[in-house]
Design a protein around this motif. Structure first.
Motif, PDB file in Angstrom:
ATOM      1  N   LYS A  36       0.838  -1.191   0.000  1.00 29.52           N
ATOM      2  CA  LYS A  36       0.000   0.000   0.000  1.00 29.52           C
ATOM      3  C   LYS A  36       0.877   1.247   0.000  1.00 29.52           C
ATOM      4  O   LYS A  36       2.070   1.188   0.299  1.00 29.52           O
ATOM      5  N   PHE A  38       0.599   5.640   0.871  1.00 30.75           N
ATOM      6  CA  PHE A  38      -0.150   6.786   1.373  1.00 30.75           C
ATOM      7  C   PHE A  38       0.098   7.956   0.430  1.00 30.75           C
ATOM      8  O   PHE A  38       1.243   8.338   0.209  1.00 30.75           O
ATOM      9  N   TRP A  49      -5.099   5.944   1.141  1.00 30.10           N
ATOM     10  CA  TRP A  49      -4.250   4.770   0.959  1.00 30.10           C
ATOM     11  C   TRP A  49      -4.648   4.128  -0.356  1.00 30.10           C
ATOM     12  O   TRP A  49      -5.828   3.984  -0.646  1.00 30.10           O
ATOM     13  N   TYR A  51      -3.749   0.629  -2.849  1.00 27.31           N
ATOM     14  CA  TYR A  51      -3.236  -0.733  -2.670  1.00 27.31           C
ATOM     15  C   TYR A  51      -2.834  -1.338  -4.009  1.00 27.31           C
ATOM     16  O   TYR A  51      -3.346  -0.947  -5.055  1.00 27.31           O
TER      17      TYR A  51
END
Length: 92
Positions: A36, A38, A49, A51
């Protein structure tokens, strides 16, 4: 740089990030252990977030191990990224 291009394309495809977000992301924002990242989205001025699958994490690890971070995670400017996508658009 084929490794960078591969890492960029996979990362962008699986995260859905825009070019403007890619050129500002730092490696410290990318968690390869948990797949992931940010991100601070420029367009909406928000944070979230994103992924990606395990094999994208492996591609990123390979790239990050072979090229040190100079300014951003992918060491690419908005102009260079734009040229890359223009090349891909015209590639036959």
């Amino acid at each position: 740089k084929p490794e960078r291009h591969r890492a960029l394309l996979y990362f962008m495809f699986y995260t859905g990030l825009r070019k403007s977000d890619i050129v500002t992301i730092k490696r410290e924002q990318i968690d390869l252990r948990h797949n992931k990242a940010f991100v601070k989205i420029k367009k909406t001025n928000s944070e979230l977030w994103v992924y990606f699958p395990d094999y994208v994490s492996e591609i990123l690890k390979d790239y990050f191990n072979n090229e040190p971070e100079e300014q951003t995670a992918f060491n690419i400017s908005a102009r260079t990224l734009g040229k890359f996508f223009k090349f891909l658009k015209n590639w036959k």
